[in-house]
Design a protein around this motif. Structure first.
Motif, PDB file in Angstrom:
ATOM      1  N   GLY A   1      -2.198  -6.490  -8.688  1.00 53.03           N
ATOM      2  CA  GLY A   1      -2.582  -7.731  -8.020  1.00 53.03           C
ATOM      3  C   GLY A   1      -1.823  -7.948  -6.724  1.00 53.03           C
ATOM      4  O   GLY A   1      -2.322  -8.597  -5.802  1.00 53.03           O
ATOM      5  N   ALA A   2      -0.610  -7.375  -6.647  1.00 52.02           N
ATOM      6  CA  ALA A   2       0.194  -7.478  -5.424  1.00 52.02           C
ATOM      7  C   ALA A   2      -0.181  -6.412  -4.402  1.00 52.02           C
ATOM      8  O   ALA A   2       0.414  -6.361  -3.325  1.00 52.02           O
ATOM      9  CB  ALA A   2       1.679  -7.364  -5.776  1.00 52.02           C
ATOM     10  N   GLY A   3      -1.137  -5.551  -4.750  1.00 53.81           N
ATOM     11  CA  GLY A   3      -1.614  -4.547  -3.800  1.00 53.81           C
ATOM     12  C   GLY A   3      -0.994  -3.176  -3.955  1.00 53.81           C
ATOM     13  O   GLY A   3      -1.234  -2.293  -3.131  1.00 53.81           O
ATOM     14  N   MET A   4      -0.205  -2.980  -5.015  1.00 53.87           N
ATOM     15  CA  MET A   4       0.436  -1.681  -5.229  1.00 53.87           C
ATOM     16  C   MET A   4      -0.388  -0.820  -6.184  1.00 53.87           C
ATOM     17  O   MET A   4      -1.158  -1.334  -6.995  1.00 53.87           O
ATOM     18  CB  MET A   4       1.838  -1.878  -5.827  1.00 53.87           C
ATOM     19  CG  MET A   4       2.836  -2.512  -4.893  1.00 53.87           C
ATOM     20  SD  MET A   4       4.495  -2.564  -5.620  1.00 53.87           S
ATOM     21  CE  MET A   4       4.307  -3.936  -6.752  1.00 53.87           C
TER      22      MET A   4
ATOM     23  N   LYS B   1       0.810  -1.214   0.000  1.00 54.64           N
ATOM     24  CA  LYS B   1       0.000   0.000   0.000  1.00 54.64           C
ATOM     25  C   LYS B   1       0.848   1.272   0.000  1.00 54.64           C
ATOM     26  O   LYS B   1       0.357   2.346  -0.330  1.00 54.64           O
ATOM     27  CB  LYS B   1      -0.938   0.004   1.212  1.00 54.64           C
ATOM     28  CG  LYS B   1      -2.077  -0.994   1.119  1.00 54.64           C
ATOM     29  CD  LYS B   1      -3.034  -0.615  -0.003  1.00 54.64           C
ATOM     30  CE  LYS B   1      -4.198  -1.591  -0.098  1.00 54.64           C
ATOM     31  NZ  LYS B   1      -5.071  -1.278  -1.256  1.00 54.64           N
ATOM     32  N   GLN B   2       2.109   1.138   0.372  1.00 53.81           N
ATOM     33  CA  GLN B   2       2.998   2.297   0.407  1.00 53.81           C
ATOM     34  C   GLN B   2       3.817   2.427  -0.877  1.00 53.81           C
ATOM     35  O   GLN B   2       4.652   3.325  -0.982  1.00 53.81           O
ATOM     36  CB  GLN B   2       3.963   2.174   1.597  1.00 53.81           C
ATOM     37  CG  GLN B   2       3.296   2.227   2.956  1.00 53.81           C
ATOM     38  CD  GLN B   2       4.280   1.939   4.082  1.00 53.81           C
ATOM     39  OE1 GLN B   2       4.962   0.916   4.087  1.00 53.81           O
ATOM     40  NE2 GLN B   2       4.376   2.849   5.030  1.00 53.81           N
ATOM     41  N   ALA B   3       3.572   1.552  -1.847  1.00 60.89           N
ATOM     42  CA  ALA B   3       4.441   1.489  -3.024  1.00 60.89           C
ATOM     43  C   ALA B   3       3.693   1.890  -4.294  1.00 60.89           C
ATOM     44  O   ALA B   3       2.486   1.658  -4.429  1.00 60.89           O
ATOM     45  CB  ALA B   3       5.009   0.080  -3.176  1.00 60.89           C
ATOM     46  N   LEU B   4       4.416   2.463  -5.221  1.00 57.32           N
ATOM     47  CA  LEU B   4       3.903   2.824  -6.545  1.00 57.32           C
ATOM     48  C   LEU B   4       4.811   2.213  -7.602  1.00 57.32           C
ATOM     49  O   LEU B   4       6.038   2.327  -7.519  1.00 57.32           O
ATOM     50  CB  LEU B   4       3.876   4.347  -6.702  1.00 57.32           C
ATOM     51  CG  LEU B   4       3.530   4.883  -8.094  1.00 57.32           C
ATOM     52  CD1 LEU B   4       2.089   4.555  -8.445  1.00 57.32           C
ATOM     53  CD2 LEU B   4       3.758   6.386  -8.162  1.00 57.32           C
ATOM     54  N   TRP B   5       4.218   1.576  -8.604  1.00 58.31           N
ATOM     55  CA  TRP B   5       4.971   0.856  -9.630  1.00 58.31           C
ATOM     56  C   TRP B   5       4.765   1.530 -10.986  1.00 58.31           C
ATOM     57  O   TRP B   5       3.643   1.839 -11.363  1.00 58.31           O
ATOM     58  CB  TRP B   5       4.483  -0.586  -9.685  1.00 58.31           C
ATOM     59  CG  TRP B   5       5.070  -1.425 -10.781  1.00 58.31           C
ATOM     60  CD1 TRP B   5       4.461  -1.849 -11.918  1.00 58.31           C
ATOM     61  CD2 TRP B   5       6.384  -1.985 -10.823  1.00 58.31           C
ATOM     62  NE1 TRP B   5       5.303  -2.614 -12.670  1.00 58.31           N
ATOM     63  CE2 TRP B   5       6.500  -2.711 -12.018  1.00 58.31           C
ATOM     64  CE3 TRP B   5       7.476  -1.917  -9.957  1.00 58.31           C
ATOM     65  CZ2 TRP B   5       7.663  -3.381 -12.369  1.00 58.31           C
ATOM     66  CZ3 TRP B   5       8.631  -2.593 -10.319  1.00 58.31           C
ATOM     67  CH2 TRP B   5       8.713  -3.313 -11.507  1.00 58.31           C
ATOM     68  N   LEU B   6       5.844   1.756 -11.724  1.00 53.11           N
ATOM     69  CA  LEU B   6       5.783   2.275 -13.081  1.00 53.11           C
ATOM     70  C   LEU B   6       6.300   1.218 -14.036  1.00 53.11           C
ATOM     71  O   LEU B   6       7.368   0.632 -13.796  1.00 53.11           O
ATOM     72  CB  LEU B   6       6.630   3.547 -13.230  1.00 53.11           C
ATOM     73  CG  LEU B   6       6.027   4.850 -12.717  1.00 53.11           C
ATOM     74  CD1 LEU B   6       6.164   4.943 -11.207  1.00 53.11           C
ATOM     75  CD2 LEU B   6       6.713   6.042 -13.364  1.00 53.11           C
TER      76      LEU B   6
ATOM     77  N   GLU C   1      -7.592  -1.184  -9.607  1.00 51.60           N
ATOM     78  CA  GLU C   1      -8.581  -2.207  -9.258  1.00 51.60           C
ATOM     79  C   GLU C   1      -8.375  -2.668  -7.819  1.00 51.60           C
ATOM     80  O   GLU C   1      -9.337  -2.927  -7.095  1.00 51.60           O
ATOM     81  CB  GLU C   1      -8.462  -3.396 -10.219  1.00 51.60           C
ATOM     82  CG  GLU C   1      -9.491  -4.506  -9.987  1.00 51.60           C
ATOM     83  CD  GLU C   1     -10.934  -4.055 -10.181  1.00 51.60           C
ATOM     84  OE1 GLU C   1     -11.825  -4.631  -9.533  1.00 51.60           O
ATOM     85  OE2 GLU C   1     -11.159  -3.123 -10.992  1.00 51.60           O
ATOM     86  N   ALA C   2      -7.109  -2.762  -7.390  1.00 51.94           N
ATOM     87  CA  ALA C   2      -6.822  -3.178  -6.015  1.00 51.94           C
ATOM     88  C   ALA C   2      -7.389  -2.172  -5.015  1.00 51.94           C
ATOM     89  O   ALA C   2      -7.973  -2.548  -3.994  1.00 51.94           O
ATOM     90  CB  ALA C   2      -5.321  -3.338  -5.815  1.00 51.94           C
ATOM     91  N   ASP C   3      -7.218  -0.868  -5.297  1.00 49.07           N
ATOM     92  CA  ASP C   3      -7.754   0.156  -4.403  1.00 49.07           C
ATOM     93  C   ASP C   3      -9.279   0.114  -4.374  1.00 49.07           C
ATOM     94  O   ASP C   3      -9.894   0.258  -3.322  1.00 49.07           O
ATOM     95  CB  ASP C   3      -7.292   1.547  -4.845  1.00 49.07           C
ATOM     96  CG  ASP C   3      -5.877   1.848  -4.394  1.00 49.07           C
ATOM     97  OD1 ASP C   3      -5.374   1.124  -3.515  1.00 49.07           O
ATOM     98  OD2 ASP C   3      -5.275   2.796  -4.926  1.00 49.07           O
TER      99      ASP C   3
END
Length: 421
Positions: A189-192, A172-177, A375-377
């Motif tokens: 899917g991993a929650g990011m 939840k604290q991470a952002l992926w590009l 979608e996770a959020d």
């Protein structure tokens, strides 16, 4: 930021400068993409560390020849896997300055940064490109994680979990590009939170949408403050007493100690109330987008509220159970409407006309999910509100209990606002 080899190979824009016109045509028909996508193929084995680069080159070349034969095509006479990899290494060294500048800025703001790279062990005697690239990235990012040392590759979950563990952060604290849709879906899917990089400048600009308090908190802590980000009573996982009086500003302020208080929106209203009821506990206050309203004793507070169109929703919330029923009827639709931008389909999202019967009157039943909401959020919000429901007691107080008037402030105050809040 993902220097992923399949993404470096696949875009046709790179083909033009690297290969003959015929070879580019083969790429566009998915030739090399078909070879590299084989999970037990040489490229992916090397990326997982099962073979080195010098072992991969002849194996990958044999796979390409076999694929060409199966497709009844002829490879160019000047083509080789080694030549392709040399060009690829050269292209990978061209890390855009904007990426490095953004990474440096994020680190100065207290955020951790990482590169997850699908890469192999480069055991060529004359090859120093990989070392130079890793040195460059290592100087700008907190973590550079190579798939060949981990035994997993992006977008496999183990790659994400290992990076998060090493950085000491939660999904939840991470952002992926990522430039790959598959990688974006895997990260979500991993929650990011995840951003699909279709245009680099636009993607880097979009980073500002995800920083907020994540940037403020470490910066304030580094300045010597003890920083708390609070869920007010009735919000998040905090307690939600049934008595409406528990939500008066005076009650909410009782448990706040000596503090410099910053609040946004409804929290901004609480900032002014704290300064009114307990000025001796205030070092300074800052309100974001919430001006301090004074009361006119000649005009009933509720009548004044009804005269301001943007507060229609507060009037609608006054009858217990009505708004809650509308909001909870279809939670996915509710949050898709809430999280929409002016440039997307639901541009008038919560435009409240309480006298016509509800918050969402006139909006279509099918609402597309905004790019600002993963979608996770979405599923997280749905799960939380399915369990607890909407608790609108805080809006059902007598208006006099939440309005602030005649404040004599001796502390430092600041109001910050924007043109499109």
């Amino acid at each position: 930021f993902l220097p992923d080899h399949q993404e470096k190979i696949a875009p046709p824009g790179i083909c033009v400068s690297m290969r003959s016109e015929m070879f580019c045509a083969l790429f566009l028909r998915g030739f090399l993409s078909s070879v590299e996508s084989k999970d037990d193929g040489a490229l992916r084995q090397a990326e997982r560390g099962a073979m080195t680069l010098t072992q991969m080159i002849p194996a990958l070349e044999a796979e390409c020849v076999e694929e060409a034969r199966d497709r009844s095509v002829t490879l160019p006479s000047d083509w080789s896997v080694k030549g392709l990899l040399d060009k690829l290494t050269e292209a990978m060294m061209d890390v855009q300055a904007a990426v490095l500048k953004t990474a440096a800025g994020l680190r100065r703001s207290g955020l951790l940064t990482a590169v997850l790279a699908n890469h192999w062990v480069d055991d060529r005697a004359a090859g120093d490109g990989t070392g130079r690239l890793l040195s460059l990235l290592g100087g700008h990012f907190d973590l550079v994680l190579q798939s060949c040392h981990l035994g997993h590759r992006v977008p496999e979950p183990a790659m994400f979990s290992s990076a998060l563990q090493r950085l000491g952060v939660t999904p939840k604290q991470a952002l992926w590009l990522d430039a790959d849709v598959e990688g974006v879906k895997a990260a979500e899917g991993a929650g990011m939170k995840a951003v699909l990089v279709e245009n680099l400048d636009a993607a880097l600009e979009k980073l500002s949408e995800f920083t907020g308090f994540q940037v403020c908190i470490p910066a304030l802590a580094a300045a010597g403050f003890r920083v708390l980000a609070l869920d007010m009573k009735g919000y998040g996982e905090s307690t939600a007493p049934p008595d409406i009086e528990e939500y008066s500003h005076e009650e909410l302020c009782k448990s706040i100690p000596q503090v410099t208080l910053v609040g946004h929106d409804w929290g901004g209203s609480l900032v002014w109330a704290m300064a009114r009821f307990y000025p001796e506990r205030i070092r300074a206050v800052a309100s974001l987008n919430t001006p301090m309203f004074t009361l006119n004793p000649l005009v009933p507070a509720f009548e004044r509220l009804k005269a301001i169109p943007i507060f229609d929703y507060q009037v609608y919330f006054q009858t217990p159970g009505v708004a809650e029923a509308e909001l909870e009827k279809d939670l996915e639709r509710t949050f898709k409407i809430f999280f929409s931008s002016s440039s997307e389909a639901v541009s008038h999202a919560v435009c409240v006309r309480f006298i016509t019967g509800g918050l969402f009157v006139g909006l279509p039943e099918q609402i597309p999910r905004s790019s600002m909401l993963t979608e996770a959020d979405l599923q997280y919000y749905v799960s939380q509100y399915k369990e607890r429901g909407f608790r609108l007691q805080i809006f059902q107080l007598p208006v006099d209990c939440v309005s602030v008037c005649r404040i004599k402030l001796t502390s430092k105050i600041v109001l910050v606002s924007t043109g499109k809040d």
